[in-house]
Design a protein around this motif. Sequence first.
Motif, PDB file in Angstrom:
ATOM      1  N   MET A  57       3.416   4.038 -10.336  1.00 14.80           N
ATOM      2  CA  MET A  57       3.529   5.132 -10.903  1.00 14.80           C
ATOM      3  C   MET A  57       2.144   5.546 -11.271  1.00 14.80           C
ATOM      4  N   GLU A  58       1.550   4.540 -11.868  1.00 15.28           N
ATOM      5  CA  GLU A  58       0.207   4.748 -12.417  1.00 15.28           C
ATOM      6  C   GLU A  58      -0.659   5.032 -10.912  1.00 15.28           C
ATOM      7  N   ASN A  59      -0.566   4.178 -10.010  1.00 10.69           N
ATOM      8  CA  ASN A  59      -1.491   4.468  -8.764  1.00 10.69           C
ATOM      9  C   ASN A  59      -1.203   5.998  -8.156  1.00 10.69           C
ATOM     10  N   THR A  88      18.764   8.643 -10.964  1.00 14.29           N
ATOM     11  CA  THR A  88      18.799   8.958 -12.262  1.00 14.29           C
ATOM     12  C   THR A  88      17.891  10.680 -12.111  1.00 14.29           C
ATOM     13  N   GLY A  89      18.487  11.289 -13.279  1.00 11.83           N
ATOM     14  CA  GLY A  89      18.014  12.623 -13.270  1.00 11.83           C
ATOM     15  C   GLY A  89      16.908  12.742 -14.136  1.00 11.83           C
ATOM     16  N   GLY A  90      16.425  14.019 -14.045  1.00 15.15           N
ATOM     17  CA  GLY A  90      15.028  14.345 -14.980  1.00 15.15           C
ATOM     18  C   GLY A  90      13.664  14.080 -14.145  1.00 15.15           C
ATOM     19  N   PRO A  91      12.589  14.358 -14.610  1.00 13.67           N
ATOM     20  CA  PRO A  91      11.349  14.417 -13.872  1.00 13.67           C
ATOM     21  C   PRO A  91      11.065  12.994 -13.200  1.00 13.67           C
ATOM     22  N   VAL A  92      10.460  12.631 -12.141  1.00  9.51           N
ATOM     23  CA  VAL A  92      10.042  11.364 -11.653  1.00  9.51           C
ATOM     24  C   VAL A  92       9.271  10.707 -12.426  1.00  9.51           C
ATOM     25  N   GLY A  93       9.523   9.399 -12.807  1.00 11.04           N
ATOM     26  CA  GLY A  93       8.678   8.898 -13.859  1.00 11.04           C
ATOM     27  C   GLY A  93       9.316   7.882 -14.841  1.00 11.04           C
ATOM     28  N   SER A  94      10.755   8.132 -14.734  1.00 10.48           N
ATOM     29  CA  SER A  94      11.343   7.426 -15.583  1.00 10.48           C
ATOM     30  C   SER A  94      11.958   6.063 -14.936  1.00 10.48           C
ATOM     31  N   LYS A 137       7.663  -3.717 -13.691  1.00 13.96           N
ATOM     32  CA  LYS A 137       6.387  -3.613 -13.634  1.00 13.96           C
ATOM     33  C   LYS A 137       5.951  -3.348 -12.253  1.00 13.96           C
ATOM     34  N   ILE A 138       6.777  -3.486 -11.249  1.00 16.83           N
ATOM     35  CA  ILE A 138       6.322  -2.824  -9.735  1.00 16.83           C
ATOM     36  C   ILE A 138       6.477  -1.162 -10.142  1.00 16.83           C
TER      37      ILE A 138
END
Length: 372
Positions: free
Chosen positions: A305-307, A164-170, A299-300
């Motif tokens: 990402m939070e880590n 998926t495009g865009g900044p990592v985090g989606s 959830k995983i």
Amino acid sequence: MVNSKRLVDTFIELVQIDSETGHEGKFQAYLKERFQALGLEVIEDNSMTETGFGANNLLCRLPATTDADAMFFSCHMDTVTPGVGIKPQIKDDIIYSDGSTILGADDKAGIAAMIETIQLIAENNTPHGTLEFVISIGEESGLIGIKAFDMSLLEADYGFVLDTGGPVGSITIGTSTKARLEIVIDGIAAHAGVEPEKGVSALAIAVSAMSQMKLGRIDSETTANIGTIEGGTATNVVMEQVRLVAEVRSIQMESYEKQIQHMKDLFEKATTEMGGAITINVEKSYSGFHFDAETKVVKIATEAMENLGMEAKHEISGGGSDANVLNEHGKETTNLSIGYEKIHTIHEYIPIRELEKAAALAYEIIKQVATK
């Protein structure tokens, strides 16, 4: 822990191997050798017999070193055009093509992240369950490769598509269902200069229907488009036949079905009124999927990402990916953003920092699952 230079070098190497849709053979041979050299079992399916494309799908498996869930990561090896002779360039820590081709970060950034993750596991003796890496052909031509993939080869029940495009985090938590409509309208041919009144223009029928049709953005969850129109033999012949190919996408099945019926009704009405004949074929390209924050893969990915200090964003997508087909076959799968921008254009690019984050995220997901 990502080795940035190694990761960038891998990505640069990958994008310089041509692999336009239908012509993935050279790149697939490279990937087989590369993943085998990394110590993975490489399984090649027999999808070429069904697709007619230039290569088969690959499943690369790394055996478990601890009692943890098996899971998979998935990318596609093909690119859109123009993708031959890509010459990557780095400027201000961003990777571009030279402007004459696409870059191919869609989806070779995902494959580069896979390879870096495997190398990090080896270097750090990272415990993990069975890891499977699915690399499909023909994604850009309607998910052809993954549709032909033998799902029984997969040991894992869930996984992550890196595409998926865009900044990592989606994190994709929902996608649309897509239909393909093929409409063939038959009119009556006649000499356009001598006796046009004896003819019935198939194009005129199509235009009459489309002038009343809702297209483009139908509502917040539904889109429709007529993508191709073909017909006619000469300027002096009233057009006897026209063929149109359209699509409908919607997050909601009710809206999906309503839009398809709306388009069929208008084409059929105009054809009847103007004295033609019509054939309409509707084929579901893929089904959508819908997750929530408690769905396992969501959830995983969110916790990983939070880590890493990232902000997780749960998003609905109007597009489709191999994740749609994997979910249809009972393999719970979400799609993760990996940092590329302006895909399918010669202006495509990816910041090196986003490429690093994509690899770091895949590695963190593996570490997190192994500790559960």
